[in-house]
Every structure is written in C-alpha cells, then in structure tokens.
Design a protein around this motif. Sequence first.
Motif, PDB file in Angstrom:
ATOM      1  N   CYS A  55       0.782  -1.417   0.028  1.00 19.17           N
ATOM      2  CA  CYS A  55      -0.218  -0.003   0.047  1.00 19.17           C
ATOM      3  C   CYS A  55       1.013   1.223   0.029  1.00 19.17           C
ATOM      4  N   GLY A  56       1.909   1.098   0.366  1.00 19.01           N
ATOM      5  CA  GLY A  56       3.110   2.403   0.411  1.00 19.01           C
ATOM      6  C   GLY A  56       2.597   3.190   1.330  1.00 19.01           C
ATOM      7  N   ILE A  57       2.297   2.655   2.631  1.00 21.53           N
ATOM      8  CA  ILE A  57       1.722   3.508   3.665  1.00 21.53           C
ATOM      9  C   ILE A  57       2.733   3.609   4.763  1.00 21.53           C
ATOM     10  N   ILE A  58       2.833   4.753   5.411  1.00 23.30           N
ATOM     11  CA  ILE A  58       3.665   5.041   6.683  1.00 23.30           C
ATOM     12  C   ILE A  58       3.085   4.055   7.840  1.00 23.30           C
ATOM     13  N   PHE A  59       3.704   3.059   8.317  1.00 22.32           N
ATOM     14  CA  PHE A  59       3.054   2.258   9.512  1.00 22.32           C
ATOM     15  C   PHE A  59       4.471   1.671  10.400  1.00 22.32           C
ATOM     16  N   GLU A  60       3.619   0.950  11.416  1.00 25.70           N
ATOM     17  CA  GLU A  60       4.403   0.252  12.348  1.00 25.70           C
ATOM     18  C   GLU A  60       3.524  -0.881  12.888  1.00 25.70           C
ATOM     19  N   ILE A  61       4.387  -1.912  13.070  1.00 28.63           N
ATOM     20  CA  ILE A  61       3.482  -3.177  13.741  1.00 28.63           C
ATOM     21  C   ILE A  61       4.171  -3.619  15.179  1.00 28.63           C
ATOM     22  N   LEU A  62       3.459  -3.114  16.301  1.00 32.61           N
ATOM     23  CA  LEU A  62       3.843  -3.536  17.607  1.00 32.61           C
ATOM     24  C   LEU A  62       3.144  -4.670  18.156  1.00 32.61           C
ATOM     25  N   CYS A  63       4.037  -5.746  18.564  1.00 29.85           N
ATOM     26  CA  CYS A  63       3.595  -7.028  19.198  1.00 29.85           C
ATOM     27  C   CYS A  63       4.218  -6.988  20.588  1.00 29.85           C
ATOM     28  N   GLN A  64       3.182  -7.442  21.805  1.00 30.20           N
ATOM     29  CA  GLN A  64       3.592  -7.429  22.746  1.00 30.20           C
ATOM     30  C   GLN A  64       2.854  -8.416  23.588  1.00 30.20           C
ATOM     31  N   ASP A  65       3.939  -9.420  23.932  1.00 30.85           N
ATOM     32  CA  ASP A  65       3.618 -10.718  24.768  1.00 30.85           C
ATOM     33  C   ASP A  65       3.415 -10.305  26.367  1.00 30.85           C
ATOM     34  N   ASP A  66       2.275 -10.890  26.894  1.00 34.88           N
ATOM     35  CA  ASP A  66       1.966 -10.470  28.194  1.00 34.88           C
ATOM     36  C   ASP A  66       2.574 -11.498  29.209  1.00 34.88           C
ATOM     37  N   ALA A  67       3.689 -11.543  29.423  1.00 33.15           N
ATOM     38  CA  ALA A  67       4.814 -12.268  30.316  1.00 33.15           C
ATOM     39  C   ALA A  67       4.364 -13.866  30.027  1.00 33.15           C
ATOM     40  N   SER A  68       4.118 -14.459  29.068  1.00 31.80           N
ATOM     41  CA  SER A  68       3.725 -15.907  28.871  1.00 31.80           C
ATOM     42  C   SER A  68       4.682 -16.652  29.304  1.00 31.80           C
ATOM     43  N   ASN A  69       6.159 -16.408  28.997  1.00 28.55           N
ATOM     44  CA  ASN A  69       7.159 -17.151  28.953  1.00 28.55           C
ATOM     45  C   ASN A  69       6.944 -18.404  28.177  1.00 28.55           C
ATOM     46  N   SER A  70       6.640 -18.098  27.067  1.00 27.15           N
ATOM     47  CA  SER A  70       6.232 -19.304  25.932  1.00 27.15           C
ATOM     48  C   SER A  70       7.408 -19.534  25.049  1.00 27.15           C
ATOM     49  N   PRO A  71       7.759 -20.770  24.978  1.00 30.84           N
ATOM     50  CA  PRO A  71       8.821 -21.122  23.820  1.00 30.84           C
ATOM     51  C   PRO A  71       8.421 -20.523  22.615  1.00 30.84           C
ATOM     52  N   LEU A  72       7.236 -20.038  22.064  1.00 25.18           N
ATOM     53  CA  LEU A  72       6.853 -19.596  20.992  1.00 25.18           C
ATOM     54  C   LEU A  72       7.434 -18.141  20.646  1.00 25.18           C
TER      55      LEU A  72
END
Length: 305
Positions: A27-44
Amino acid sequence: MLSILIPIYNYNVYPLVQELHKQCLECGIIFEILCQDDASNSPLNQINEAVNSLTNSSFITLKKNIAHRENRNSLAAKAKYDYLLFIDGDSIIISPNYIQIYISNLCNFEVIYGGRIHPEKCPSKNQKLRWKYGRFIEDKIAINRSKKPYQSILFNNTIIKKSCFDKVKFDSDLKKYGHDDTQLSYQLSLLKISVLHIDNPIKHGAIDTNLEYIIKTKESIENLLSLYEHQKINRDFVRLIKLYVFIEKTKVKFIITKTYSVFSKFILKNLIGENPNLLLFNIFRIGYLCSISSKKQGSIGVRNE
C-alpha cells in the motif's frame, strides 16, 4: 499513518505479522507493527523474535503479566501514528486487500470495524460451543452490525483514531476475561464517536474448547455485572443486563436462581458435550447472572446484620 497493535499471550504471531507487513508495504503507507507478549514465558516467543527482523516491526515480551486490557492500553500508549488497528495475535487475514480496504475507508470516521468470522466447519466436537456461538450469533455482515453500531464493535479488527482512544481506553480495573469491548464501546457511544461498519473480516483462529469457553463466559458475566453495578454501562446497552433488570423488577429472580441451581449440572453437561445447544447456553448465561447477583446480595445482607 497506521499503528498496528497486536497483544499476544503464548501464540506464534509471526505468520500474521508477515502478512500485515507485506500488505502495508504494497500500500506504500507509513506504518508500524507493535507486538507485545503478556509475560507468557512461552517457547513460541523464540519464533516471535523474528518479527524484529521486519522493517517498522517489533516484538517484546513483558516481564510481568498485566492482563489483556492493560496490554492493549500499553500498546496504544507506545503507538506513534494517528490511527490504531487493534488485532489479536490469533487472527487470520483472509483478504489480500485487507489493509487497502481499511485505508480507503479512513476519511470522516473515528472508528471502523471490519468484522470477524469463524471457520465454516467446526475444528473439533470439543470446540463446538464457541464455534456455534461465534458462527451463528457473533458473525454479522456490516449492514446488520450498523443497526446497532456501538453494541456491534469488537476490538479485534478495529481501527480507531489515537486521539479518540486516549479519551476512553480499556478499563484496567477489570481483571477477569470479558466485556472489554462493551465497556469501551459504551464510552464511545456517550461521546457520540462516529463509527463505520464495513465488510473486511478476519478469521478467528484459536477457538476455545467447550470447557474453556464456559469458564470464560462465567468470568465475562461477572465482569458485566460489575460494570452495571458500578454504573459503567447503561442497562439498555446490553441485552443480557436489560433482561436481568426486567427479571428483578418482576420479582422472579429468586425462581430463576433456584431453577438454575437445580438444572445447572444438566445444562453444563450439554454445553461441554459434543452437541451444545445455544438456547441452553442463553439459559445458562441468565441463570448464572441471577445466581451470582443473589449470592452477592445475600453476603451483603449478612454483613449488614
């Protein structure tokens, strides 16, 4: 332009981010992608670290669990751009033009909800209750959602102006699962925020088992009663509360509570079984609401004595 905010707990979010990232670049847009894990301590989370290799994208994991609402609030506070797209980590993008459809609808609206769908076939018999309720009750096209624009918003797959979100936010006083969307949507309705419903759905990926959904439903009903009792929602905003108030006024709550206590085991057996009945699920919901309300009022009465 656009901040895409993805709260996560113990889930592989990389495929979702890859697709969103690709579409934003196209799309050619200005963007950011923010991902935040809630302290799951997951191996994923080792897989999720790959998000940091994508441009304008980041993945972090919290050291302390702050719960889903505050995770969303935290992501919004970190966002740099004017529009926030909330999307849960277990979502599946089904349209190759998903981002473009949102971008083309941004003018003149402060909130845009694209909808959500469930798979055509239930993944397993053990997930049929959540699947049925989602497929036959929650999944609605835009023209039907628009009839009650505020009550129909789910903040998984919703764009909202950051300046608008900062006026409302998710209620961090609630700690249990459920009715985050109800509380926030009610605040939007009081402010008369402009809402647009469109057909740009995501697919619900991780579907709860029957037992998991029963547990979550109980927590959500407890939250709903708390919101009503603390005057954070109006009785007419939620059909379940409107019915509950009618039951109280007609003085049949005692009868419903007693009936629920007698038949609750039978109802739950059906709901966690292979062919749950949605009518019984609704009976369970109002019965449980009356039951916890009666217990709360009873305990207050004992303390007052």
